[in-house]
Design an enzyme around this catalytic site. Structure first.
Site, PDB file in Angstrom:
ATOM      1  N   ARG A 266       0.818  -1.214   0.000  1.00 14.31           N
ATOM      2  CA  ARG A 266       0.000   0.000   0.000  1.00 14.31           C
ATOM      3  C   ARG A 266       0.857   1.273   0.000  1.00 14.31           C
ATOM      4  NH1 ARG A 266      -5.369  -0.981   1.861  1.00 14.31           N
ATOM      5  NH2 ARG A 266      -6.015  -2.618   0.469  1.00 14.31           N
TER       6      ARG A 266
ATOM      7  N   ARG B 209      -3.568   6.664   0.505  1.00 10.50           N
ATOM      8  CA  ARG B 209      -4.002   7.915   1.133  1.00 10.50           C
ATOM      9  C   ARG B 209      -2.977   8.564   2.040  1.00 10.50           C
ATOM     10  NH1 ARG B 209      -9.580   5.386   2.925  1.00 10.50           N
ATOM     11  NH2 ARG B 209      -8.056   3.742   3.163  1.00 10.50           N
TER      12      ARG B 209
ATOM     13  N   ARG C 182      -6.355  11.407  -6.794  1.00 12.06           N
ATOM     14  CA  ARG C 182      -7.239  10.254  -6.768  1.00 12.06           C
ATOM     15  C   ARG C 182      -8.704  10.623  -7.019  1.00 12.06           C
ATOM     16  NH1 ARG C 182     -10.798   7.189  -6.015  1.00 12.06           N
ATOM     17  NH2 ARG C 182     -11.055   5.589  -4.431  1.00 12.06           N
TER      18      ARG C 182
ATOM     19  N   ASP D 207      -6.421  -3.530  -7.650  1.00 16.23           N
ATOM     20  CA  ASP D 207      -6.990  -4.077  -6.420  1.00 16.23           C
ATOM     21  C   ASP D 207      -7.279  -5.556  -6.638  1.00 16.23           C
ATOM     22  OD1 ASP D 207      -8.111  -2.891  -3.680  1.00 16.23           O
ATOM     23  OD2 ASP D 207      -9.363  -4.576  -4.294  1.00 16.23           O
TER      24      ASP D 207
ATOM     25  N   TYR E 154     -14.432 -12.305   0.431  1.00 15.04           N
ATOM     26  CA  TYR E 154     -15.206 -11.105   0.083  1.00 15.04           C
ATOM     27  C   TYR E 154     -16.476 -11.476  -0.664  1.00 15.04           C
ATOM     28  CZ  TYR E 154     -11.480  -7.957   1.552  1.00 15.04           C
ATOM     29  OH  TYR E 154     -10.565  -7.258   2.293  1.00 15.04           O
TER      30      TYR E 154
HETATM   31  O1  CP3 Z   1       0.512   0.450  -3.197  1.00 20.88           O
HETATM   32  C1  CP3 Z   1      -0.317  -0.466  -3.298  1.00 20.88           C
HETATM   33  O2  CP3 Z   1      -0.195  -1.521  -2.641  1.00 20.88           O
HETATM   34  C2  CP3 Z   1      -1.433  -0.219  -4.253  1.00 20.88           C
HETATM   35  C3  CP3 Z   1      -2.142  -1.327  -4.870  1.00 20.88           C
HETATM   36  C4  CP3 Z   1      -3.154  -2.093  -4.044  1.00 20.88           C
HETATM   37  C5  CP3 Z   1      -4.455  -1.630  -3.655  1.00 20.88           C
HETATM   38  N1  CP3 Z   1      -5.130  -2.688  -3.116  1.00 20.88           N
HETATM   39  C6  CP3 Z   1      -5.000  -0.285  -3.844  1.00 20.88           C
HETATM   40  C7  CP3 Z   1      -6.045   0.166  -2.887  1.00 20.88           C
HETATM   41  C8  CP3 Z   1      -3.047  -3.413  -3.651  1.00 20.88           C
HETATM   42  C9  CP3 Z   1      -1.837  -4.326  -3.773  1.00 20.88           C
HETATM   43  C10 CP3 Z   1      -4.303  -3.776  -3.080  1.00 20.88           C
HETATM   44  C11 CP3 Z   1      -4.590  -5.142  -2.650  1.00 20.88           C
HETATM   45  C12 CP3 Z   1      -5.737  -5.379  -1.778  1.00 20.88           C
HETATM   46  N2  CP3 Z   1      -7.005  -4.876  -1.860  1.00 20.88           N
HETATM   47  C13 CP3 Z   1      -5.712  -6.307  -0.706  1.00 20.88           C
HETATM   48  C14 CP3 Z   1      -4.520  -7.123  -0.324  1.00 20.88           C
HETATM   49  C15 CP3 Z   1      -3.562  -6.318   0.459  1.00 20.88           C
HETATM   50  C16 CP3 Z   1      -3.958  -6.115   1.887  1.00 20.88           C
HETATM   51  O3  CP3 Z   1      -4.178  -4.965   2.267  1.00 20.88           O
HETATM   52  O4  CP3 Z   1      -4.016  -7.113   2.612  1.00 20.88           O
HETATM   53  C17 CP3 Z   1      -6.980  -6.299  -0.116  1.00 20.88           C
HETATM   54  C18 CP3 Z   1      -7.390  -7.101   1.090  1.00 20.88           C
HETATM   55  C19 CP3 Z   1      -7.791  -5.403  -0.863  1.00 20.88           C
HETATM   56  C20 CP3 Z   1      -9.217  -5.064  -0.668  1.00 20.88           C
HETATM   57  C21 CP3 Z   1      -9.334  -3.639  -0.302  1.00 20.88           C
HETATM   58  N3  CP3 Z   1      -9.293  -2.601  -1.235  1.00 20.88           N
HETATM   59  C22 CP3 Z   1      -9.423  -3.051   0.984  1.00 20.88           C
HETATM   60  C23 CP3 Z   1      -9.504  -3.820   2.281  1.00 20.88           C
HETATM   61  C24 CP3 Z   1      -9.442  -1.654   0.813  1.00 20.88           C
HETATM   62  C25 CP3 Z   1      -9.424  -0.598   1.908  1.00 20.88           C
HETATM   63  C26 CP3 Z   1     -10.655   0.174   2.017  1.00 20.88           C
HETATM   64  C27 CP3 Z   1     -10.334   1.557   2.560  1.00 20.88           C
HETATM   65  O5  CP3 Z   1     -10.773   2.516   1.925  1.00 20.88           O
HETATM   66  O6  CP3 Z   1      -9.653   1.656   3.583  1.00 20.88           O
HETATM   67  C28 CP3 Z   1      -9.352  -1.409  -0.578  1.00 20.88           C
HETATM   68  C29 CP3 Z   1      -9.295  -0.078  -1.219  1.00 20.88           C
HETATM   69  C30 CP3 Z   1      -7.940   0.288  -1.725  1.00 20.88           C
HETATM   70  N4  CP3 Z   1      -7.211  -0.472  -2.586  1.00 20.88           N
HETATM   71  C31 CP3 Z   1      -7.250   1.478  -1.458  1.00 20.88           C
HETATM   72  C32 CP3 Z   1      -6.055   1.416  -2.198  1.00 20.88           C
HETATM   73  C33 CP3 Z   1      -4.981   2.448  -2.309  1.00 20.88           C
HETATM   74  C34 CP3 Z   1      -7.763   2.574  -0.509  1.00 20.88           C
HETATM   75  C35 CP3 Z   1      -7.805   3.949  -0.954  1.00 20.88           C
HETATM   76  C36 CP3 Z   1      -8.660   4.408  -2.084  1.00 20.88           C
HETATM   77  O7  CP3 Z   1      -9.810   4.001  -2.220  1.00 20.88           O
HETATM   78  O8  CP3 Z   1      -8.131   5.282  -2.796  1.00 20.88           O
END
Ligand code: CP3
Length: 371
Positions: A48, A52, A61, A97, A174
């Site tokens: 990540r 943010r 974004r 994602d 999920y």
């Molecule tokens: O730098 C990076 O790692 C970016 C790429 C990335 C994202 N998601 C972008 C993202 C990666 C590798 C993921 C994988 C991902 N997505 C996982 C596995 C990694 C982990 O955290 O265990 C999981 C479980 C997800 C599912 C998911 N997507 C979650 C739990 C969330 C968080 C929700 C939140 O808003 O807090 C997301 C949204 C997400 N994916 C964000 C980002 C940067 C959050 C910010 C946004 O919406 O801009």
């Protein structure tokens, strides 16, 4: 912006002039560590790292669904590059994602800001398998491939792009729960209560992961990470029975591509040996198991990735400094170490702290194998 390291660069052939451990020294630090080859520094990147915590991320974004940002290849490319530019990390991770493939084939998934993936009609019965058709990357996710190709031009040759996919268990959780869960009650009930359906669901998710990963690698990703973020919810026997064979098929399905494969989960201390059995070269470790202990749980030919506690990055610098040095000390110069956090960067993290962590790891980390 304007960092010379990010200018398009010709990919130079690997130099074979100075050879140690039968490998070329020009192999990027990150790829060397994944292969367990000695090098002159410990590579570092952060799960990540794009997100943010970065003001430049928040500025670009916008407020729509992250799936829309991912579908905009120019934006996704820029967001992938932001942390490389700011931190000088040794690898980039594709801005995407884990739910992108299931969303792209029309399962009805979105990602709710602050919550995570949400599913309109969760997976509940055999008929729902029909909602999981095979992925055609060029048709269903052409923007992902555009982003990967653009990044291969934009990234310096020394900073490989990591492609990724969700592991079948974590994606299934999920689809079945319909939203993030603490207990995974529905998932475990389906897994143990209708084992044939569970395996059929996992088969479909294996195919999605393999197809997605292969398309990322053939378009230029130089390593892959499989996120089984929530596998730590399972006991070792349940993991071995319901998950391991499927995760193994994901790793087998990309083995011929000859890129390092990383396998990561949270709370997986008791599962590290089984996760290593799935076949990846690199096993991700969260912050709960010290690296020297984690080493005793995986075969000696595996590299480890981790494992600074992301929450400690919110503490004063002295704390972060000591914790970073402790990770390095426990690794004791083992060449197979990719420094990372034990899970993703928390949104409230001050990027200046991560900048200092990168500097410290590069300055103090030893990967010479002379423990
Ligand atoms: O730098 C990076 O790692 C970016 C790429 C990335 C994202 N998601 C972008 C993202 C990666 C590798 C993921 C994988 C991902 N997505 C996982 C596995 C990694 C982990 O955290 O265990 C999981 C479980 C997800 C599912 C998911 N997507 C979650 C739990 C969330 C968080 C929700 C939140 O808003 O807090 C997301 C949204 C997400 N994916 C964000 C980002 C940067 C959050 C910010 C946004 O919406 O801009």
């Amino acid at each position: 912006m304007g960092d010379p390291r990010l200018l398009p660069r010709r990919r130079t052939p690997i130099s074979l002039r100075r050879v140690d451990s039968s490998a070329a020294v020009d192999l990027p630090h990150f790829l060397r560590a994944c292969r367990g080859l000695p090098g002159d520094r410990v590579p570092v990147w952060f799960m990540r790292q794009a997100g943010r915590s970065l003001p430049e991320y928040r500025a670009r974004r916008g407020s729509g669904s992250i799936l829309d940002a991912i579908a905009d290849a120019d934006l996704a490319c820029e967001l992938t590059l932001q942390p490389v530019q700011r931190y000088g990390v040794d690898a980039a991770i594709l801005y995407s994602d884990i739910v992108v493939p299931v969303a792209a084939i029309g399962f009805g998934v979105d990602v709710a800001p602050g919550t995570g993936p949400v599913v309109e009609q969760p997976f509940a019965r055999r008929a729902d398998l029909e909602r999981l058709r095979p992925l055609e990357p060029e048709v269903d996710t052409p923007y992902v491939l555009d982003t990967v190709r653009a990044l291969c031009t934009e990234l310096p040759a020394s900073v490989p792009l990591i492609g990724f996919a969700g592991a079948p268990f974590t994606v299934a959780s999920y689809l079945i729960e319909g939203r993030p869960s603490r207990t995974y009650g529905r998932t475990k009930a389906l897994m143990a209560g209708d084992e044939p359906l569970w395996h059929d669901l996992m088969d479909r998710l294996v195919d999605l992961a393999v197809t997605s990963l292969r398309s990322q690698v053939t378009n230029g990703a130089r390593a892959v990470q499989v996120f089984d973020s929530w596998a730590g919810a399972l006991s070792p026997p349940d993991y071995a029975r319901y998950v391991l064979p499927h995760s193994r098929r994901v790793f087998d399905g990309v083995a011929d591509l000859d890129v390092p494969r990383i396998h990561f989960g949270v709370g997986t201390g008791e599962l590290l040996g089984l996760m290593a059995d799935a076949g990846a070269e690199v096993v991700g470790v969260d912050w709960r198991v010290p690296l020297d202990v984690a080493r005793t749980r995986v075969p000696p030919d595996r590299a480890l990735q981790g494992n600074l506690d992301p929450a400690l990055c919110l503490a004063p610098w002295e704390v972060v400094d000591a914790a970073t040095r402790d990770v390095l000390r426990r690794n004791a110069g083992h060449p197979g170490h990719v420094f990372n956090l034990g899970h993703g960067v928390l949104p409230e993290t001050d990027p200046a702290v991560l900048e200092r962590v990168v500097e410290l790891v590069h300055a103090e980390g030893r990967a010479d194998g002379a423990a």
